[in-house]
Structures are given as structure tokens and as C-alpha cells.
Design a protein around this motif. Structure first.
Motif, short mmCIF file in Angstrom:
data_model
loop_
_atom_site.label_atom_id
_atom_site.label_comp_id
_atom_site.label_asym_id
_atom_site.label_seq_id
_atom_site.Cartn_x
_atom_site.Cartn_y
_atom_site.Cartn_z
N ILE A 97 26.77 12.83 47.07
CA ILE A 97 28.24 12.83 47.02
C ILE A 97 28.64 14.24 46.64
N GLN A 98 29.48 14.87 47.45
CA GLN A 98 29.84 16.25 47.17
C GLN A 98 31.20 16.59 47.75
N LEU A 99 31.82 17.63 47.17
CA LEU A 99 33.04 18.17 47.74
C LEU A 99 32.69 19.02 48.95
N GLY A 100 33.55 18.98 49.95
CA GLY A 100 33.27 19.72 51.16
C GLY A 100 33.06 21.20 50.93
N ASN A 101 33.82 21.76 49.99
CA ASN A 101 33.68 23.18 49.66
C ASN A 101 32.68 23.41 48.54
N GLY A 102 31.95 22.38 48.19
CA GLY A 102 30.89 22.53 47.19
C GLY A 102 31.40 23.06 45.87
N ASN A 103 30.62 23.92 45.27
CA ASN A 103 30.97 24.48 43.96
C ASN A 103 32.15 25.44 44.03
N ASN A 104 32.57 25.83 45.23
CA ASN A 104 33.73 26.71 45.37
C ASN A 104 35.05 25.93 45.42
N SER A 105 34.96 24.61 45.44
CA SER A 105 36.17 23.80 45.53
C SER A 105 36.98 23.90 44.24
N LYS A 106 38.30 23.83 44.38
CA LYS A 106 39.20 23.80 43.23
C LYS A 106 39.36 22.39 42.68
N TYR A 107 38.85 21.41 43.39
CA TYR A 107 38.86 20.04 42.90
C TYR A 107 37.68 19.82 41.95
N ARG A 108 37.82 18.84 41.08
CA ARG A 108 36.76 18.45 40.16
C ARG A 108 36.59 16.94 40.25
N LEU A 109 35.33 16.49 40.19
CA LEU A 109 35.03 15.07 40.27
C LEU A 109 34.33 14.60 39.01
N MET A 110 34.44 13.28 38.77
CA MET A 110 33.61 12.63 37.78
C MET A 110 33.08 11.35 38.41
N VAL A 111 31.75 11.28 38.54
CA VAL A 111 31.08 10.15 39.19
C VAL A 111 30.16 9.49 38.17
N ASP A 112 30.37 8.22 37.92
CA ASP A 112 29.57 7.48 36.92
C ASP A 112 29.55 8.19 35.57
N GLY A 113 30.70 8.74 35.20
CA GLY A 113 30.83 9.38 33.89
C GLY A 113 30.27 10.78 33.81
N VAL A 114 29.82 11.33 34.94
CA VAL A 114 29.23 12.67 34.95
C VAL A 114 30.15 13.60 35.73
N PRO A 115 30.62 14.72 35.10
CA PRO A 115 31.47 15.66 35.83
C PRO A 115 30.65 16.57 36.72
N GLY A 116 31.26 17.03 37.80
CA GLY A 116 30.58 17.95 38.68
C GLY A 116 31.24 18.02 40.04
#
Length: 518
Positions: free
Chosen positions: A69-88
Motif C-alpha cells: 500500500i503506497q502513495l503514488g508519489n511515494g515518499n515525495n507525496s505531501k499526503y500522509r497515511l496511517m495504516v493499522d496504526g502505523v504512520p508512513g
């Protein structure tokens, strides 16, 4: 010993069979989602958004492992996710049980330069899986540029920060009273002239912004001023505030000036107490407010003292104040003239004329539908009755004064009658003295000389205002309103209502001409 061996074999068999229940197969791209696109509502440039949620469903009968599971722009994305309590921003081997679901939490902090210059949208995607079986959910955010006004900060040796403050005097113990804030500057190196707020882009204020002595803050028609939590505006001694809004042609209020909080998400659009107040301090002069909507403050306007002249400290026309967690207008020995003012949904009182003063209001609607049993629409008092707190006058002409509670007005006189002067002319007032506790109270004798041609709503069925939807701050009156045609045209001739429609004889009580609801 042999018995222990059989028990061990039995436990191993049970454990192994349970482990089979938790085998995970690689996802084949059959996930379901609560949304195809997550719209993160408008945020200001470089200001973090609220947290939004996406629900992911495994509707199959098998336990699965999502390879990535990842953001399309990867680590360069301005969005932030939290999946199963883990940010990234990138997650590998995310497991889901059969017929189970999980939440993904999404936030964004982006600059306007990161957006598409044609529409100022910042976009990305969340990708689920790899290769031909990849699924995706779109992310969309509107980023709005703004002028930012905030106190400067200095880093200390211990890596903490000291912020610029405003001195408000000293307390009873001789200690300075300070709040975080900054003085507006005509030659700010980034914002330019902060004492002239235009409609080119919004203003966002952190802490309290001060209009310095002998200066005037001018706010143009169509300007938008947003206040962060515990922020506001202070107009100093001999300083002035001029809000120059004009009537708008659409529901977008394109020419109205709007003061509100800095949370732009729809869920925050009507939340009270998001910011502080507009404070017109003692000694401020010639404050004029025209076509302003002020929302979601703690106290809308705090007016302390007057300049001891016959000229009002504050003149207001076509002003709407909604959702103040304490008071809409709190005046202490104020000197205010107002017409076409509408106030509603205040935690304590919509209008409080306290510590005496001088007030004159015409064709105003002072309502209060705050959902508690103790609030009122208007409070008037002379504090402890000392002549310095005399109520020189408090005139209400053609005003509609109503609340969801039984008593829409509260008159508290401590001094002499000669120092407590008020007059209600052709007003509609709710005062439901169901227990007759005020039947002999001198201030509530509505047939006396201080109440001329007033309509008194003594219960929920008489003299109803017929508001369209007061809980949502829609205080237009309908054709069945008792206020219809009940005003004194001597106070109305040559004027328009708050929407700009001419008043004709017979005219209506309150800020609005009556209308026929859809």
C-alpha cells in the motif's frame, strides 16, 4: 510420562490446525473501498488538514496479504497515511482477515506551488497491490494561498521558543498581562501593507493582530479574514477599524467581508468558539462596520469604553454575527449605533450592553437559539449602580428580540431610575413569564412608557416571528410573522433591509422584510 506425551501431541495438533486458519494469500485485487475518491476539503497553503478516513474491505472468504500500500508519489507525496496504526507513505505485506475491514487515515500539508496552477488542486493516489492487480483511490485537495500574519519567534539556547507578545497592562499584583500577538505593519517585508486588507487573497491571523495608535485598518469589500484558535484583532487607543463590505449579488457573499476561523472544512463551518474576538479597546475611535458576517468566535465584538463624546465609538450597518460561544456583542460602557444587525446562537447572550453606556439600535434582529435553557437575546445592566456606569440610553426601534428560552431580555438595574434609561419602540419581544415571577417587576411592565407599541410574545403561540430556520441562522421572517407590517415607518423611511430591499409602508419589524418561503 506417557500421558504427558499424548497431551503434548494433542496441543500441537490443535495449535497447528488454528495456524491454518490464519494463512494469508496474496491479494488478487478484489478489495472494496468506502470511496473511489477522497476529497480533503480546502486548506491553506502549508497548513495541515483535518484527518480523513478511507475504509478498505476484504469481502472474500480468504485471509489476504496486500503486497504493498503506497502513495503514488511515494515518499515525495505531501499526503500522509496511517495504516493499522502505523504512520508512513509506503507499507508492505499488509494483512487482512476474511470478511474484515480496516481504516486508513489520511492528512495533507501542501504549498500552493505544489498544485496544478489552473485549478490549485493537489492530487495523488493510494495504490493497493502491485502490477496488473493494482487498485487505486484518488486523493484531491484544494490548496488556497493566503497572507499570514503571526507573532515572530526567537529560539532559546534550550531549543524552546520565545514568541512576540502584546502588553495589555498589569494585573492586580502588578504583573504584566501579555498575550501572543503582533502589531500590524504598513511596510511588512512579506505581506506589504497589513493595515489595508484587500480581496486579492485571504488573510490568516495567528495570535492577536493589533491596529496601533493613530492608525486605521481598512478592510475592502470581499475580503476574507481567518483567525486561528486563540486569535483575534485588537484596535488600540486612537486607532480605528473600517470594514467596507458591500451588498452581494449571489449566495457566495462575494462582496461581503467575512471574519471566521481558519478551519475551512464543512464540518467546521458552524462550530462556535473557534477563535477569540474583535476587541475595540477603550479609546479606539470612529470604528465603522458595513456588510460584515462574523462567525464562530468566542465573543464577536468586545467593545470596552467610549471616547466620552456624542460620536459613537462603533457604527454598524448590515452586520451578521453567528455562533459565538459566549456573546455576540459584549459592550462595557460602550457607545454603539447599529442598524440591520442580526445576531443568533450565542452561548450566553447575543447582545450584552453592560456597565451602562449609550446605545441606539434600529431594525435589528437579536435572536438566540443556542441549545441550552439559560441563554438570552439581550442583557442590559449598570453594573453596581455607580453613576460612572450610568445607562445614558439604550434605544431599540423596530427590533425583533426573540429566543428559544422564555425570556429574551434581561434588565438589571442597580442604580437610580435617572441613570438607567432604555426605550423599546415597536419591537417584538419574547417574554414568557409563565410563573408570574416578574409580574410586579418595574422593568418588565410592557404597557409602560418605556415600551411603545411593542408586541410581547407571552407564550409560544402568540406574536410568533415565523423565522425560516433559526437553528441554522436563517432569520428571514415569513408572511405569517407578527412582525410583518408592525414597525413604525418613521424609523424606516428611506432605508433598505439587510438584503438591500427598500422598506415601504407598512414596514416590518427586524432586519429583514418579510418573504414568502419556498
Amino acid at each position: 510420562m506417557k500421558n504427558y506425551f499424548y497431551i503434548f501431541i494433542l496441543l500441537f495438533t490443535v495449535f497447528y490446525s488454528c495456524r491454518n486458519d490464519f494463512d494469508f494469500e496474496s491479494s488478487t485485487g478484489n478489495l472494496a473501498f468506502s470511496k473511489d475518491t477522497v476529497y480533503l476539503d480546502t486548506v491553506f497553503t502549508n497548513i495541515g488538514s483535518s484527518t480523513y478516513t478511507l475504509k478498505v474491505y476484504n469481502k472474500s472468504n480468504k485471509n489476504i496479504s496486500i503486497p504493498k500500500i503506497q502513495l503514488g508519489n511515494g515518499n515525495n507525496s505531501k499526503y500522509r497515511l496511517m495504516v493499522d496504526g502505523v504512520p508512513g507513505k509506503v507499507f508492505e505485506g499488509v494483512e487482512m482477515l476474511a470478511k474484515d475491514s480496516m481504516y486508513i487515515f489520511i492528512e495533507v500539508t501542501a504549498d500552493v506551488i505544489d498544485t496544478d496552477p489552473t485549478d490549485f488542486l493537489y492530487t495523488d493516489t493510494i495504490l493497493f497491490g502491485e502490477g496488473s492487480q493494482t487498485q487505486e483511490v484518488e486523493l484531491v485537495t484544494l490548496i488556497q494561498d493566503a497572507y499570514f500574519i503571526y507573532p515572530q519567534r526567537t529560539q532559546n539556547p534550550d531549543e524552546s521558543f520565545t514568541y512576540e507578545t502584546i502588553n495589555l497592562g498589569i494585573d492586580n499584583d502588578g504583573n504584566p498581562i501579555e498575550i501572543r500577538g503582533t502589531v500590524l505593519d504598513e511596510t511588512d517585508p512579506i505581506n506589504g501593507n497589513e493595515l489595508h486588507m484587500t480581496n486579492l487573497k485571504p488573510y490568516v491571523i495567528y495570535g492577536y493582530a493589533v491596529v496601533p495608535s493613530n492608525k486605521t485598518l481598512i478592510v475592502d469589500a470581499g475580503a476574507r479574514v481567518h483567525f486561528h484558535a486563540e486569535s483575534g484583532l485588537i484596535v488600540a487607543n486612537n486607532a480605528s477599524l473600517q470594514v467596507n463590505g458591500t451588498l452581494s449579488n449571489t449566495d457566495d457573499l462575494e462582496n461581503e467581508v467575512i471574519f471566521e476561523g481558519d478551519r475551512l472544512e464543512p464540518n467546521f463551518s458552524e462550530i462556535p468558539g473557534q477563535w477569540g474576538t474583535i476587541w475595540l479597546t477603550k479609546g479606539s475611535v470612529n470604528n465603522t462596520i458595513t456588510n460584515l458576517t462574523l462567525k464562530n468566535a468566542t465573543v464577536g465584538f468586545l467593545v470596552t469604553g467610549n471616547d466620552e463624546t456624542n460620536i459613537p465609538t462603533l457604527t454598524m450597518n448590515n452586520v451578521q454575527i453567528y455562533n459565538s460561544s459566549n456573546v455576540g456583542i459584549l459592550a462595557r460602557t460602550g457607545n454603539i449605533t447599529g442598524s440591520n444587525i442580526v445576531i443568533n446562537n450565542s452561548g450566553q447572550s447575543s447582545l450584552a450592553c453592560t456597565f451602562g453606556g449609550n446605545y441606539d439600535f434600529t431594525h435589528c434582529t437579536f435572536a438566540n437559539y443556542w441549545p441550552t435553557p439559560n441563554q438570552t437575546a439581550i442583557v442590559i445592566d449598570d453594573y453596581d449602580g455607580n453613576p460612572i456606569y450610568a445607562l445614558t440610553q439604550a434605544n431599540f426601534n423596530n427590533c425583533l428580540i426573540y429566543s428559544s428560552t422564555n425570556y429574551s431580555i434581561s434588565l438589571k438595574k442597580e442604580g437610580s431610575d435617572s441613570n438607567f434609561n432604555y426605550q423599546f419602540n415597536n419591537c417584538l419581544i419574547k417574554f414568557n413569564d409563565f410563573s408570574n415571577q416578574f409580574s410586579s417587576h418595574p422593568e418588565y411592565q410592557f404597557t409602560g412608557s418605556k415600551y411603545t407599541n411593542c408586541l410581547i410574545a407571552t407564550n409560544s403561540n402568540t406574536n410568533k416571528p415565523d423565522f425560516k430556520n433559526p437553528n441554522d441562522n436563517q432569520l428571514y421572517i415569513g408572511e405569517n410573522s407578527a412582525a410583518k407590517g408592525s414597525a413604525d415607518f418613521n424609523f424606516s423611511s428611506g432605508t433598505n433591509d439587510i438584503l438591500g430591499y427598500p422598506r415601504i409602508n407598512p414596514t416590518d419589524i427586524g432586519a429583514y422584510n418579510f418573504t414568502i418561503f419556498d
